[in-house]
Design an enzyme around this catalytic site. Sequence first.
Site, mmCIF file in Angstrom:
data_model
loop_
_atom_site.group_PDB
_atom_site.id
_atom_site.type_symbol
_atom_site.label_atom_id
_atom_site.label_comp_id
_atom_site.label_asym_id
_atom_site.label_seq_id
_atom_site.Cartn_x
_atom_site.Cartn_y
_atom_site.Cartn_z
ATOM 1 N N TRP A 12 0.815 -1.225 0.000
ATOM 2 C CA TRP A 12 0.000 0.000 0.000
ATOM 3 C C TRP A 12 0.844 1.269 0.000
ATOM 4 O O TRP A 12 0.298 2.369 -0.085
ATOM 5 C CB TRP A 12 -0.968 -0.007 1.205
ATOM 6 C CG TRP A 12 -2.004 -1.079 1.107
ATOM 7 C CD1 TRP A 12 -2.269 -1.861 0.013
ATOM 8 C CD2 TRP A 12 -2.926 -1.494 2.119
ATOM 9 N NE1 TRP A 12 -3.297 -2.723 0.292
ATOM 10 C CE2 TRP A 12 -3.715 -2.525 1.583
ATOM 11 C CE3 TRP A 12 -3.152 -1.097 3.442
ATOM 12 C CZ2 TRP A 12 -4.730 -3.155 2.300
ATOM 13 C CZ3 TRP A 12 -4.157 -1.727 4.170
ATOM 14 C CH2 TRP A 12 -4.934 -2.745 3.605
ATOM 15 N N GLU A 100 11.816 2.006 -4.231
ATOM 16 C CA GLU A 100 11.621 3.350 -3.660
ATOM 17 C C GLU A 100 12.513 3.552 -2.440
ATOM 18 O O GLU A 100 13.003 4.650 -2.186
ATOM 19 C CB GLU A 100 10.128 3.558 -3.334
ATOM 20 C CG GLU A 100 9.316 3.731 -4.623
ATOM 21 C CD GLU A 100 7.890 3.207 -4.564
ATOM 22 O OE1 GLU A 100 7.340 3.021 -3.471
ATOM 23 O OE2 GLU A 100 7.326 2.969 -5.662
ATOM 24 N N GLU A 170 10.957 -6.685 -9.636
ATOM 25 C CA GLU A 170 10.182 -5.511 -10.016
ATOM 26 C C GLU A 170 11.027 -4.603 -10.901
ATOM 27 O O GLU A 170 11.841 -3.819 -10.394
ATOM 28 C CB GLU A 170 9.764 -4.721 -8.771
ATOM 29 C CG GLU A 170 8.944 -5.524 -7.792
ATOM 30 C CD GLU A 170 8.141 -4.599 -6.873
ATOM 31 O OE1 GLU A 170 6.913 -4.611 -6.955
ATOM 32 O OE2 GLU A 170 8.765 -3.863 -6.089
ATOM 33 N N GLY A 236 1.120 -2.758 -6.233
ATOM 34 C CA GLY A 236 1.014 -1.448 -5.610
ATOM 35 C C GLY A 236 -0.366 -0.856 -5.855
ATOM 36 O O GLY A 236 -1.342 -1.195 -5.182
ATOM 37 N N GLY A 237 -0.448 0.027 -6.833
ATOM 38 C CA GLY A 237 -1.676 0.784 -7.101
ATOM 39 C C GLY A 237 -2.952 -0.048 -7.133
ATOM 40 O O GLY A 237 -3.970 0.336 -6.537
HETATM 41 P P1 PGA Z 1 2.663 -0.760 -8.836
HETATM 42 O O1 PGA Z 1 3.741 -0.924 -7.670
HETATM 43 O O2 PGA Z 1 1.843 -2.023 -8.863
HETATM 44 O O3 PGA Z 1 1.842 0.434 -8.456
HETATM 45 O O4 PGA Z 1 3.413 -0.576 -10.114
HETATM 46 C C1 PGA Z 1 4.372 -2.144 -7.436
HETATM 47 C C2 PGA Z 1 5.358 -2.029 -6.300
HETATM 48 O O5 PGA Z 1 5.976 -0.966 -6.134
HETATM 49 O O6 PGA Z 1 5.539 -2.982 -5.518
#
Ligand code: PGA
Length: 251
Positions: A12, A100, A170, A236-237
């Site tokens: 999240w 990130e 990723e 994520g999103g």
């Molecule tokens: P996303 O993010 O599905 O929004 O691309 C994935 C993640 O950062 O784990």
Amino acid sequence: MSDRKNIIVGNWKMNLTPAEATAFAEELKSKLGSLPDNTEAGVCPTLLALTPVIEALKDTPVKVGAQAGYPEPTGAFTGQVSMEMIAGAGADYCLIGHSEQRQYFGETDASVNARTKAALKAGLTPIVCIGELLEERESGVMEEVLKRQIKEGLGGVEISSAGDLIVAYEPVWAIGTGKTATPDMAQEAHAFCRKILCEVFGELANGITIQYGGSAKPENAGELMAQEDINGLLVGGASLKVDSFLAIVKA
Ligand code: PGA
């Protein structure tokens, strides 16, 4: 290997207040039904919502994780939360090495290594994230980058079964951009990661779940998961709405 578990985890990020996260968990519980065979699902809320989300999901099979944790168990580390504390709150996973964290908060392969060892020691399942930048893919060094992230991030890490560790591939250019790797591109990278994981963990690596992450959504979850070496998704999103998260879990 058919007995690899399919593991879908929602990350999240810095979204959903404790009240929103708790409401999400309650709605998820009411709509969940049973999980597909051999499938595990989990969510990683903000640390502030860890306890209420764990509480709300306690009678369900859904697991809960933190998005980061500090490697030292206690001490003068203002602002940090240790793996021991996260485990003590009743969490199952901890995300480690997310791009990130690498980009904004100084995460390195060495800190990934320390955090992974600490998470395992505390009894958590680390979800270790790796992945190349667009310029690394375009300049042909993707394999070198993935190899370094795996060897330095996981070297010396001891696991006793394949289920002790989850790896998430990723590609950084696919995170939050709406650009998903094609199933073939993702499979190729996953197979390469598994080969390097085998150099680190031997035979055990054949059973490790390698999740794909980067703009995973209900529309592409099925074709990604159909690939031999893609055994889960880090979302994520598309994990921020119960219906979309559940559609991915059931895809
Ligand atoms: P996303 O993010 O599905 O929004 O691309 C994935 C993640 O950062 O784990």
